[in-house]
Structures are given as C-alpha cells and as structure tokens.
Design an enzyme around this catalytic site. Structure first.
Site, PDB file in Angstrom:
ATOM      1  CB  SER A 557      54.380 -61.614 140.967  1.00 54.41           C
ATOM      2  OG  SER A 557      55.398 -61.558 141.923  1.00 54.41           O
ATOM      3  CG  ASP A 643      57.214 -54.497 143.184  1.00 49.00           C
ATOM      4  OD1 ASP A 643      57.538 -55.076 144.233  1.00 49.00           O
ATOM      5  OD2 ASP A 643      56.567 -55.052 142.283  1.00 49.00           O
ATOM      6  CG  HIS A 677      54.765 -57.116 144.471  1.00 48.11           C
ATOM      7  ND1 HIS A 677      55.536 -57.294 143.349  1.00 48.11           N
ATOM      8  CD2 HIS A 677      54.182 -58.317 144.706  1.00 48.11           C
ATOM      9  CE1 HIS A 677      55.435 -58.541 142.929  1.00 48.11           C
ATOM     10  NE2 HIS A 677      54.611 -59.184 143.732  1.00 48.11           N
TER      11      HIS A 677
END
Length: 706
Positions: A557, A643, A677
């Site tokens: 991330s 995501d 995600h």
C-alpha cells in the site's frame, strides 16, 4: 507454454497532462479503463507471464503453504467475551475458509466474569450459531464481513457483507429469537453499524469518491428510502464515523481529517434527537471522547493535542465544557510519550501510549473519591505489543488484554483490576513443537543522513551465524502515523527456518517515535521515509548482517510507494523488491480529487493540484514518473482488480513503464481479478498467496527453489 515466454509489452497510448506549466506525457494511463477489453486482456497476459516465470517456485510455494497450514490449529475458537447476558465467541473449523459467530447465555451459577470453558469440538449445550460465514460466502469468489453488531438485549444482529472486494456492503438484520432475517436491507453502505436500542440503527454512506461523508438513521421495519440523514460532512478532506460510548449513554459521531477532528453527541435514549457538537473544529486540533461516571457525575474523558503534538488526556463535566486547554489533566503532554487513546469503564480507565518505540498500557482506577494515578503494566520482553481487546461491557471489573511479540504467540490475558491478578485465558497454538527459545528478536538503531536514529527490529533463529551476511527480508510501511509493532506470525517461521533474517525499518512517516516522527515523514518531508529505509539497508550491510545480493525489500500500500521510490533511488542494495498493492503513481492520484480518498489524502502527501511546490516535490519522487533507463532489481507487484484504495492501474502502469524503460531486471505483475485492497478472501487462499510471496522472496535472497 514456452520455457522462455515473452513478457507482455503494453501498447503506448500517450496522454499529455499539464499542471502549473509542467507537462508530463503518460503512455499508460489508458489502463485506468477497468471495463476495457484491452485493459483486461493486458492484465490477464501479465498474470500468465508471472505464472510462467514463477513456475519453478511452485514446489517451494507448496512447501511453505504446507508449513503454514501444518502450524495452524484449524479447528479453534476465540476466548468468549461477555456482552449483556451472553458470552460471544468465534469458531474456525478444519477445511472451512471462514469462521462461525456463536454465543452462550451467561450461567448464573458461575462467576459472571470468568469465561466458560467450551470444547472446541462436539456439541455444546445451549450454543447458538449466529452466523456461519461459510454459508454467506457460498457461491462468491470473494467474501468479507463488515458490520456484526448485536443489540444490548441480544435479540437482533445487524451484519453486512461485501462479495466484490470493493468495500461496498449490504446490511441485513437477523432476529436471533427466530433465526429469520427481517425484510430490512440497506444497500451500498460503508463499514459498521451502531444500534440505539432495538428500534434504530445508525450507519454511514459514502459520496461519489467513496468518502464516508454522512451518517444515517434507520428505523427497523421501514425501507431504506425512509432513512434519515442525521449528519453530513461537506468538506472533502473529512470522513465521518459513528459509534457509541461503552456506557451506552451516548451516540457519538466523529468527523476527522488527517490533522483536525470534531465530535458530535446525542443521548442514546433520544435517538430521533439532534446531535450536538462538543468542541467545534479548529485546524490542527484533534480530539476524541469517552464517557465516564466519576463520584456520581457524568464526565467526558478527552484525548487531545491542544496542549502538545503528542496528545494528552483530560476530563470535564458533561454539562460544562471548558476549552480543551482548560481540561483537568489525567495524562499530561510529554515530549517522549505519544498518547494514543483511552478506554473507559465504570470502574477504570485504560490508557494506550507509546514510549521508546514500544506501545504500552496503563490502568487508572475510578473510586468513590474520583481518579487515581495511572499505573503502567509491566512485561519482560524487550520488544512486545500489548493492547486492550474485546471488552464491550461497561461494568466489567476485568480488562482483557492481548499480548505478543515477534517470538511470543499471541496471549489473551484477563487482568482483574482490584487485585492486579493476570489470568492467561489462551495462547495462540503453534502446532509442530514451536520453541520460542529457538528464535531471537532485538532492536538496532541506524543513523539517517540528517542524524535521526531509526529503530530497527531484527528477528532470526537464535542459532543463526550472524558473523557473515545472511538472506534478509527488510519490511517497512512508513505513512499515516501507523506503527509496525511486534507481532507473532506463523507464516514468518518459514522464512526464519530457512536461515533468513526478518527486519523491520521503523522509518519516519510511521508513528513509532511520536507525532514528530510522523510529521517529519509526510508532505514536503516525505523523502525522509525513503532515505531512512535506505539508511537501514546500508546499516544492515555495514554490520555484516546482510548484503545487496541477499536482501529483499517488501512493503505494501503506502509502503509499496516506498518500495517504488527505493527501486529508483537505491535499487542496487537489493536482490529483489516486493510491492503489495503499491501506491506507486501518487502524483496522478493526488491530481484527481474525484478518486476515492484523494482530497482526504492531501494532508498526508500535499495538494499538487493547487500548489506547484507540492507538485514539483511529488514529481521528484513519484515512483512511476521517475523510472529510468538503468538496471533495476527484480520486482514483483501484487494488486487486486477491485481495490478502491490503491487502484490496480498504479502497479499496472508502473510495471509497464519499468519493462519498457529499464535496461535490466525482471518485472512481474500479479492481479487478483476478484479481490480488493486486502487481497484474496478465505484463509486458505490467503495462506497460498502468502506462500507465493514468501517463495519469491526466499528465491531472490537465497537462490533456493525448494
């Protein structure tokens, strides 16, 4: 398939972007079109290429997966937690991807605060299965549970599910007395649901950019169209949340940006009333509240940064609000302590804070005379994590703690406040004869170029020969003031037992060393995050613990952006770089306020859309824009098509540009086509994904394929 498959080459469809007189030609922005057959075809081609190029790792992947699976007690259950007249707990069953939510009534014949001993297998008299997530997940490639909230009476359960991975949930209400679903169905909502009695439910909705901007009230038995919006946040930098005090006296709405917050409250007994603001927002001031009853009076217990950046805890009467700077201090601001929050109960307050890069906890007793002093809880290990866990009951005389470290499996401990007695309720089982003494974890400090001392956590087998360089996985995150705290990992043992060092660089931008540690790793100081990480890598090499040919970098991330920046700045320190759902095209994203999260992120990265200085600074480090015609280490990027936080297009563009520009290095992209995600859902699929990522890292660091 060919033993030497050709790497996909993304077509070039140049788009010119111009801001503040700066021009950038983006050859791969066309990949943003998620519905385009050309985009989907390219992603599938990349998946096929990655599969072909990692076929030699299938044996190692299966071996690591088997090790993970063999260490996990698949049929297991959590320690029951009391809420109202029931004990609630979760079960997992061997062979099942998802868990079961269960409960038992409190037995009046036994101590009301000692959890019952429940067998892991076999029939349990009185047990009620509230949700079988395996049944809810059936027929879906992806499944995630959002809300799971039971009314105080124990009659109704509100739960929400996401079956796409895009964090858009549908909520249902189950009558636990009959086992049937009510007709109520709330579609397209955000995480969470808060009950007010049995008749009203409060929840959040999102705007076009998937920002939780509003709180709604639903009356049970009515259609969603009749729901009432009770709060709306028009400022795109702010997101909302709704909950309740543990005392269940007040509903609480919080609206917060990265640096400013505001709290609104409403009596739980008046759910159709108007929420009232406590302290109106003031830029740069953050606060959160909990409710306490002290010496017979209702009080607000407030965690705030009005008296210093590392926060303090104060209190005041509910009906009389001084300025935040005028609160009676319970925990004063300190330069060396970052206060993170409090949990308030009828008889005690638990404070969470951070000192010396370790998260700590302290307990204050509330007696007839008022407040006592906070007393810190002591633990023996140098590196550990302690937190308050699963204590919904306001009147509980027991505090449940979660304790663990890099080498100590998670322990669930009940602390009796009156006596200080600690009762170990459960320790995470590690099958196969795990011996904690076979491993070691310790702290090193690396010096950054500007003199900052960066904490580094190092974990390896105790018998590892550290007089020579060893294969190393160096992990970091370094954003949003998030801390990477010591935690046990079953899967990590597969690295350690293959002679690898696992190291964590606690770089600036994270929260390990206080608010200043975060402030000096964000916005126009973001490059400190990258140079800190490089300094840690150099320090490990200088100490002889590792070497460039044996070190692999990993981050996900926002930590994936760190990976992209490090690949450009210091790729020669690493044999491989693994970037999980990586935020590698941050400038493009921050120029698009219509995207999820962007406006709220401007206080993290800066606002390049309106500020040319921020634009130039971000352009100088953005991984995608700074790919050069030079040799890179091998790179593996993993992403998910659905995501909504870091869009798949970022790693897709990054890999395409690396492959077209770099003069050396292998670049692989793996896209989960039915995930979000957090990656794939289902524990077995997650273990397989972890095994694949670890197999790649082991191979790059050691050359092993078995």
């Amino acid at each position: 398939m060919s033993e030497n498959p050709q790497a996909p080459l993304a077509p070039v469809h140049p788009i010119t972007r111009e801001h503040h007189g700066r021009v950038f030609v983006d050859d791969y922005e066309w990949l943003r079109d998620k519905e385009s057959p050309e985009t989907l075809g390219y992603l599938e081609a990349e998946n096929a290429y990655t599969q072909a190029r990692t076929r030699h790792l299938e044996g190692l992947t299966e071996a690591i997966y088997g090790e993970i699976k063999s260490r996990v007690q698949e049929t297991d259950m959590s320690v029951p937690t009391r809420a109202g007249d029931f004990w609630y707990y979760g079960r997992t069953l061997e062979g099942k991807d998802y868990g079961l939510s269960c409960r038992l009534p409190v037995d009046a014949a036994h101590d009301p605060w000692t959890p019952p001993e429940i067998p892991q297998e076999g029939e349990v008299p009185g047990e009620e299965v509230l949700l079988d997530l395996n049944e809810l997940a059936a027929g879906h490639e992806f499944f995630s549970l959002g809300a799971s909230s039971v009314t105080t009476s124990g009659r109704f359960l509100a739960y929400s599910v996401d079956t796409e991975g895009d964090e858009r949930f549908d909520l249902f209400i189950k009558d636990l007395a009959t086992g049937r679903l009510l007709e109520d169905r709330l579609e397209g909502i955000f995480y969470g649901a808060t009950w007010a009695g049995e008749d009203y439910l409060f929840y959040q909705r999102v705007d076009e950019s998937w920002r939780p901007d509003s709180v709604w009230r639903h009356k049970v038995g009515t259609p969603q169209e009749a729901d009432v919006r009770v709060f709306h946040e028009p400022d795109g930098r702010f997101s909302t949340g709704v909950g309740a005090t543990r005392s269940e006296r007040y509903l609480v709405i919080e609206s917060a940006s990265k640096i400013t917050s505001e709290t609104w409250v409403l009596g739980m007994d008046n759910p159709e009333g108007e929420f009232e603001v406590l302290w109106p927002r003031r830029t740069g001031v953050e606060y959160s509240v909990d409710h306490a009853v002290v010496a017979g009076g209702d009080r607000w217990v407030v965690t705030h940064n009005a008296t210093g950046p590392n926060f303090a805890v104060g209190e005041c009467p509910v009906g009389s609000l001084p300025e935040l700077t005028g609160l009676r201090e319970l925990l004063p601001h300190r330069e060396d302590v970052r206060v993170e929050g409090v949990d308030t109960y009828a008889g005690q307050i638990v404070a969470a804070y951070r000192r010396g890069a370790i998260g700590r906890a302290a307990v204050m007793v509330l007696d007839e005379g008022g407040y006592t002093d906070f007393e810190e809880l002591d633990f023996e290990e140098e590196l550990y994590t302690v937190g308050v866990l699963g204590n919904p009951e306001w009147r509980a005389p027991v505090i449940r703690l979660s304790y663990g470290s890099f080498i100590t499996p998670t322990q669930i401990i009940d602390l009796t406040v009156a006596t200080g007695e600690r009762a170990l309720r459960k320790q995470q089982a590690v099958l196969g004869g795990y011996d904690a003494s076979a491993y070691t974890a310790y702290r090193l400090w690396a010096r950054a170029g500007d003199g900052a001392e960066i904490p580094v956590s190092v974990i390896h087998r105790a018998d590892l020969d550290t007089s020579r360089p060893n294969p190393t996985l160096l992990y970091a995150y370094g954003s949003y003031e998030a801390s990477t705290d010591p935690a046990f990992s079953v899967s990590r043992l597969s690295l350690l037992d293959r002679g690898m060092i696992f190291a964590v660089a606690h770089v600036r931008g994270g929260g390990e060393m206080g608010r200043g540690w975060y402030d000096h790793g964000k916005e126009l100081e973001k490059k400190n995050t990258f140079t800190d990480y490089i300094a840690v890598a150099d320090d490990l090499i200088a100490r002889g613990l590792s070497a460039p040919e044996t070190m692999v970098a990993e981050g996900g991330s926002a930590g994936g952006m760190l990976m992209g920046a490090v690949a450009n700045m210091a790729g020669d320190r690493f044999a491989g770089i693994q970037a999980i759902v990586p935020f590698v095209d941050p400038l493009t994203s921050m120029l698009m306020p219509e995207l999820p999260l962007t406006m709220g992120e401007w206080e993290e990265w800066g606002d390049p859309l309106h500020d040319p200085q921020v634009y130039d600074y971000m352009a100088s480090y953005a991984p995608y824009e700074n790919v050069e015609a030079k040799d890179y280490p091998d790179i593996l990027a993993v992403t998910s098509l659905n995501d909504t936080r870091v869009l798949y297009v970022e790693p897709a563009k990054w890999i395409a540009r690396l492959r077209a520009t770099a003069t050396g290095g292998e670049f692989l992209l793996k896209t989960e086509m039915s995930a979000g995600h957090g990656g794939v859902s289902g524990r077995y699929a997650r273990w397989k994904q972890t095994a694949f990522e670890y197999a790649w890292a082991v191979h790059k660091a050691t050359g092993r394929t078995a």
